[in-house]
Design a protein around this motif. Structure first.
Motif, mmCIF file in Angstrom:
data_model
loop_
_atom_site.group_PDB
_atom_site.id
_atom_site.type_symbol
_atom_site.label_atom_id
_atom_site.label_comp_id
_atom_site.label_asym_id
_atom_site.label_seq_id
_atom_site.Cartn_x
_atom_site.Cartn_y
_atom_site.Cartn_z
ATOM 1 N N ASP A 18 43.902 45.626 46.657
ATOM 2 C CA ASP A 18 42.912 46.667 46.404
ATOM 3 C C ASP A 18 41.803 46.041 45.567
ATOM 4 O O ASP A 18 42.031 45.079 44.828
ATOM 5 C CB ASP A 18 43.523 47.836 45.620
ATOM 6 C CG ASP A 18 44.548 48.611 46.423
ATOM 7 O OD1 ASP A 18 44.436 48.650 47.669
ATOM 8 O OD2 ASP A 18 45.456 49.180 45.799
ATOM 9 N N TYR A 19 40.630 46.617 45.654
ATOM 10 C CA TYR A 19 39.494 46.070 44.913
ATOM 11 C C TYR A 19 39.786 45.988 43.418
ATOM 12 O O TYR A 19 39.487 44.972 42.775
ATOM 13 C CB TYR A 19 38.243 46.924 45.179
ATOM 14 C CG TYR A 19 37.022 46.409 44.485
ATOM 15 C CD1 TYR A 19 36.391 45.251 44.926
ATOM 16 C CD2 TYR A 19 36.505 47.063 43.379
ATOM 17 C CE1 TYR A 19 35.274 44.759 44.279
ATOM 18 C CE2 TYR A 19 35.384 46.578 42.728
ATOM 19 C CZ TYR A 19 34.775 45.427 43.182
ATOM 20 O OH TYR A 19 33.664 44.933 42.532
ATOM 21 N N ASP A 20 40.406 47.028 42.856
ATOM 22 C CA ASP A 20 40.740 47.003 41.425
ATOM 23 C C ASP A 20 41.687 45.855 41.090
ATOM 24 O O ASP A 20 41.583 45.252 40.019
ATOM 25 C CB ASP A 20 41.354 48.331 40.984
ATOM 26 C CG ASP A 20 40.337 49.451 40.921
ATOM 27 O OD1 ASP A 20 39.120 49.166 40.844
ATOM 28 O OD2 ASP A 20 40.744 50.630 40.939
ATOM 29 N N GLU A 22 41.754 43.012 42.709
ATOM 30 C CA GLU A 22 40.924 41.808 42.752
ATOM 31 C C GLU A 22 40.326 41.562 41.366
ATOM 32 O O GLU A 22 40.366 40.445 40.843
ATOM 33 C CB GLU A 22 39.784 41.952 43.760
ATOM 34 C CG GLU A 22 40.182 41.910 45.200
ATOM 35 C CD GLU A 22 38.978 41.988 46.137
ATOM 36 O OE1 GLU A 22 37.853 41.619 45.719
ATOM 37 O OE2 GLU A 22 39.154 42.410 47.285
ATOM 38 N N SER A 54 41.415 38.843 50.469
ATOM 39 C CA SER A 54 41.259 40.270 50.169
ATOM 40 C C SER A 54 39.791 40.659 50.113
ATOM 41 O O SER A 54 39.405 41.725 50.590
ATOM 42 C CB SER A 54 41.915 40.607 48.826
ATOM 43 O OG SER A 54 43.297 40.369 48.880
ATOM 44 N N HIS A 55 39.001 39.775 49.540
ATOM 45 C CA HIS A 55 37.585 40.089 49.345
ATOM 46 C C HIS A 55 36.779 39.947 50.627
ATOM 47 O O HIS A 55 35.784 40.647 50.813
ATOM 48 C CB HIS A 55 37.001 39.206 48.249
ATOM 49 C CG HIS A 55 35.756 39.754 47.648
ATOM 50 N ND1 HIS A 55 35.736 40.919 46.911
ATOM 51 C CD2 HIS A 55 34.476 39.324 47.679
ATOM 52 C CE1 HIS A 55 34.507 41.172 46.517
ATOM 53 N NE2 HIS A 55 33.720 40.221 46.976
ATOM 54 N N GLY A 60 37.148 43.695 50.707
ATOM 55 C CA GLY A 60 36.946 44.085 49.316
ATOM 56 C C GLY A 60 35.489 44.072 48.907
ATOM 57 O O GLY A 60 35.054 44.863 48.076
ATOM 58 N N TYR A 63 33.483 47.268 48.602
ATOM 59 C CA TYR A 63 33.649 48.126 47.427
ATOM 60 C C TYR A 63 32.911 47.587 46.209
ATOM 61 O O TYR A 63 32.843 48.251 45.189
ATOM 62 C CB TYR A 63 35.136 48.287 47.097
ATOM 63 C CG TYR A 63 35.898 48.914 48.232
ATOM 64 C CD1 TYR A 63 35.869 50.292 48.427
ATOM 65 C CD2 TYR A 63 36.627 48.138 49.128
ATOM 66 C CE1 TYR A 63 36.550 50.873 49.483
ATOM 67 C CE2 TYR A 63 37.307 48.720 50.194
ATOM 68 C CZ TYR A 63 37.260 50.082 50.356
ATOM 69 O OH TYR A 63 37.924 50.659 51.407
ATOM 70 N N GLN A 64 32.371 46.386 46.321
ATOM 71 C CA GLN A 64 31.690 45.765 45.201
ATOM 72 C C GLN A 64 30.339 46.423 44.976
ATOM 73 O O GLN A 64 29.443 46.315 45.810
ATOM 74 C CB GLN A 64 31.519 44.269 45.453
ATOM 75 C CG GLN A 64 30.907 43.532 44.283
ATOM 76 C CD GLN A 64 30.866 42.036 44.528
ATOM 77 O OE1 GLN A 64 31.678 41.489 45.249
ATOM 78 N NE2 GLN A 64 29.902 41.384 43.913
ATOM 79 N N ASP A 68 29.094 45.375 39.478
ATOM 80 C CA ASP A 68 30.195 44.407 39.452
ATOM 81 C C ASP A 68 29.751 43.004 39.870
ATOM 82 O O ASP A 68 30.536 42.058 39.752
ATOM 83 C CB ASP A 68 31.338 44.848 40.368
ATOM 84 C CG ASP A 68 32.103 46.046 39.833
ATOM 85 O OD1 ASP A 68 31.969 46.352 38.631
ATOM 86 O OD2 ASP A 68 32.820 46.682 40.625
#
Length: 117
Positions: A18-20, A22, A54-55, A60, A63-64, A68
């Motif tokens: 999940d982005y969080d 990461e 993931s990114h 991911g 979602y950035q 961020d």
């Protein structure tokens, strides 16, 4: 010191974080001493691979948010430092983890969203 720090963080996580997660993983990594990376190179590279996948593949980056971008850019600067101090090849991750190009992507995305209305 627990030698499996990154493995322990990742062991119950899905292949694509999940982005969080990461963000948490990057935070954990940047707080470890350089000597840990030399001693635990394989664990570090596996964690970097999972972060990268993931990114990118796991999207991911979608979602950035702009706020961020500095986190990812600082992480990329830190990867350069790790490369220079340890000799571990971390530079290959920078292109995909940096915020470079995201502004253009976001602008095109907003443009596409506005034309869909």
């Amino acid at each position: 010191m627990n030698e499996n720090i990154l493995y322990n963080f990742l062991k119950n996580k899905p292949s694509f974080l999940d982005y969080d997660d990461e963000l948490k993983l990057m935070d954990i990594m940047t707080k470890l001493p350089m000597s840990w990376f030399i001693k635990n190179k394989d664990e570090f590279i596996c964690a970097l691979d999972q972060l990268h996948d993931s990114h990118t593949i796991g999207s991911g980056f979608l979602y950035q948010e702009e706020c961020d971008d500095i986190i990812f850019d600082n992480f990329c600067e830190w990867l350069k430092e790790v490369n220079n101090k340890t000799g571990i090849a971390t530079l290959i991750y920078i292109k995909d983890l940096s915020s470079e190009g995201l502004d253009e992507f976001r602008k095109n995305l907003r443009k596409d969203e506005n034309t869909d209305k």
